[in-house]
Design a protein around this motif. Structure first.
Motif, short mmCIF file in Angstrom:
data_model
loop_
_atom_site.label_atom_id
_atom_site.label_comp_id
_atom_site.label_asym_id
_atom_site.label_seq_id
_atom_site.Cartn_x
_atom_site.Cartn_y
_atom_site.Cartn_z
N ALA A 1 0.90 -7.59 47.69
CA ALA A 1 0.94 -7.52 46.22
C ALA A 1 1.32 -8.91 45.74
N ASN A 2 0.32 -9.71 45.38
CA ASN A 2 0.53 -11.13 45.15
C ASN A 2 -0.55 -11.65 44.19
N THR A 3 -0.42 -12.93 43.84
CA THR A 3 -1.45 -13.58 43.03
C THR A 3 -2.23 -14.56 43.92
N TYR A 4 -3.55 -14.47 43.86
CA TYR A 4 -4.43 -15.30 44.69
C TYR A 4 -5.35 -16.14 43.80
N TYR A 5 -5.75 -17.30 44.35
CA TYR A 5 -6.64 -18.20 43.60
C TYR A 5 -7.93 -18.41 44.39
N PHE A 6 -9.03 -18.51 43.64
CA PHE A 6 -10.34 -18.64 44.29
C PHE A 6 -10.38 -19.94 45.09
N TYR A 7 -10.78 -19.83 46.36
CA TYR A 7 -10.63 -20.97 47.27
C TYR A 7 -11.72 -22.04 47.10
N TYR A 8 -12.97 -21.64 47.09
CA TYR A 8 -14.04 -22.63 46.96
C TYR A 8 -15.18 -22.06 46.14
N SER A 9 -15.45 -22.73 45.01
CA SER A 9 -16.47 -22.22 44.08
C SER A 9 -17.85 -22.73 44.44
N ASP B 1 -15.24 -30.27 49.36
CA ASP B 1 -16.50 -29.96 50.04
C ASP B 1 -16.39 -28.58 50.68
N MET B 2 -17.53 -27.97 50.89
CA MET B 2 -17.53 -26.64 51.49
C MET B 2 -16.86 -26.69 52.86
N PRO B 3 -15.81 -25.89 53.05
CA PRO B 3 -15.15 -25.86 54.35
C PRO B 3 -15.99 -25.12 55.40
N ASP B 4 -15.58 -25.30 56.63
CA ASP B 4 -16.28 -24.58 57.71
C ASP B 4 -15.97 -23.10 57.65
N THR C 1 -10.65 -12.25 52.03
CA THR C 1 -12.07 -12.56 52.09
C THR C 1 -12.88 -11.28 51.98
N ASP C 2 -14.07 -11.40 51.35
CA ASP C 2 -14.91 -10.21 51.29
C ASP C 2 -15.85 -10.14 52.50
N GLY C 3 -15.87 -11.25 53.31
CA GLY C 3 -16.67 -11.25 54.54
C GLY C 3 -18.16 -11.35 54.33
N VAL C 4 -18.58 -11.57 53.08
CA VAL C 4 -20.01 -11.63 52.77
C VAL C 4 -20.45 -13.10 52.74
N SER C 5 -21.50 -13.44 53.47
CA SER C 5 -21.99 -14.82 53.50
C SER C 5 -22.80 -15.14 52.25
N LYS C 6 -22.74 -16.43 51.82
CA LYS C 6 -23.48 -16.84 50.63
C LYS C 6 -23.71 -18.36 50.71
N ASN C 7 -24.97 -18.78 50.67
CA ASN C 7 -25.31 -20.20 50.69
C ASN C 7 -24.62 -20.95 51.83
N ASP C 8 -24.74 -20.43 53.01
CA ASP C 8 -24.14 -21.05 54.22
C ASP C 8 -22.60 -21.03 54.17
N GLY C 9 -22.06 -20.34 53.22
CA GLY C 9 -20.61 -20.22 53.15
C GLY C 9 -20.21 -18.75 53.06
N VAL C 10 -19.14 -18.47 52.34
CA VAL C 10 -18.64 -17.10 52.16
C VAL C 10 -18.63 -16.79 50.67
N ASN C 11 -18.96 -15.57 50.33
CA ASN C 11 -19.08 -15.16 48.93
C ASN C 11 -17.73 -15.32 48.16
N GLU C 12 -16.66 -14.68 48.69
CA GLU C 12 -15.36 -14.77 48.03
C GLU C 12 -14.26 -14.95 49.06
N VAL C 13 -13.45 -15.98 48.85
CA VAL C 13 -12.23 -16.18 49.64
C VAL C 13 -11.12 -16.56 48.66
N TRP C 14 -9.98 -15.87 48.78
CA TRP C 14 -8.83 -16.09 47.89
C TRP C 14 -7.62 -16.51 48.73
N ILE C 15 -6.81 -17.43 48.17
CA ILE C 15 -5.62 -17.92 48.86
C ILE C 15 -4.41 -17.77 47.95
#
Length: 303
Positions: free
Chosen positions: A190-198, A250-253, A288-302
């Motif tokens: 139960a926390n606040t997360y921020y979008f990792y890479y747009s 830049d897009m992380p690995d 993470t939602d685990g869904v790939s998108k444009n060689d990356g991941v759809n949603e990752v929150w930190i």
């Protein structure tokens, strides 16, 4: 025999004058009569005086008695008149301000929506005092606050009942083995997360999960989405980013991670979304939602 008072000569009882010196006995008799009259008057005078004295004594006694009775009535009236102010003073001496602090604290609690605490605070006011005329203003305030508290509690109960009915209508929210309460081992999620890479067309900015399972997503354009989350344990591998940087330019690995929990969000506008939670190498909570998108991941929150 008549004895002449002048020469002492004896004369007959019928003699008008002394045969020896010619003294006129009529003077002697007149003198005797006058002396007798005087003696009689003198004898009666003390009686008259005594009579007059008794009369004035009686009058004085009556007057004195009247004075005593009058003083008695005056003292009695004075005592009666003094008794009434005593009652008034006693009544005016009642401290009607002794409950001011309680009323002020109860009002603040009511304004803050803490209706039960406000009622408990009001219960400290003596019921016997509220029944007195001196405390009529306090009684009115207590009645008004109590009515507001009861209305607030009723609204809270109605809202809770509506939420329970809504959750019952959402089978996807109450999946078997899930928990809507973020407590125990799940509490830290139960926390606040921020979008990792747009990426292109990505608009999410922040995601907040409450301990009661409430979810709020804030978007870059200022809009918000609301929903309800449930949490369960998870296993297997899912796709995520390398989350070692704080703000990557830049897009992380990408990488596969083994999640600790699965968080399912049912959005109020419809639809559900699943996030997998894990602890990153930088010791931050990540979703993470685990869904790939444009060689990356759809949603990752930190966090």
């Amino acid at each position: 025999m008549k004895i002449c008072p002048k020469c002492g000569k004896e004369n007959s009882d019928q003699a008008l004058f002394c045969e020896n010196c010619g003294y006129e006995f009529a003077k002697t008799e007149s003198l005797k009569r006058n002396q007798g009259s005087n003696l009689q008057e003198m004898g009666q005078a003390p009686a008259a005086k005594r009579s007059n004295g008794s009369k004035w004594f009686i009058i004085g006694g009556v007057a004195l008695l009247a004075v005593i009775v009058g003083v008695g009535f005056a003292v009695a009236n004075r005592s009666t008149n003094e008794a009434a102010p005593t009652t008034t003073v006693s009544s005016s001496s009642v401290d009607t301000s002794k409950y001011d602090d309680i009323i002020a604290e109860a009002k603040e609690l009511t304004i803050n929506g803490e209706y039960k605490k406000s009622n408990l605070k009001l219960s400290r006011i003596s019921a016997s005092d509220l029944g007195k005329n001196e405390f009529s203003a306090i009684a009115d305030e207590v009645d008004e606050l109590t009515e507001k508290n009861e209305e607030g509690l009723k609204q809270a109960d109605d809202k809770e009942a509506a939420q329970k009915a809504q959750e019952t209508e959402r089978p996807d929210v109450t999946t078997s083995g899930s928990s809507s309460a973020f407590s125990g081992d799940y509490a830290k999620w139960a926390n606040t997360y921020y979008f990792y890479y747009s990426q292109t067309s990505q608009r999410q900015s922040a995601l907040t999960i409450g301990a009661n399972g409430s979810v709020t997503q804030k978007n870059v354009n200022g809009t918000q989405y609301f929903g309800k989350a449930t949490i369960t344990s998870a296993s297997g591998d899912v796709l995520s980013y390398e989350t070692n940087e704080q703000y990557p330019s830049d897009m992380p690995d990408t990488k596969l991670i083994n999640p600790n929990v699965q968080i399912t969000v049912a959005w109020d506008g419809g639809g559900t979304q699943i996030y997998y939670g894990y602890l990153s190498y930088s010791s931050r909570l990540a979703l993470t939602d685990g869904v790939s998108k444009n060689d990356g991941v759809n949603e990752v929150w930190i966090s």
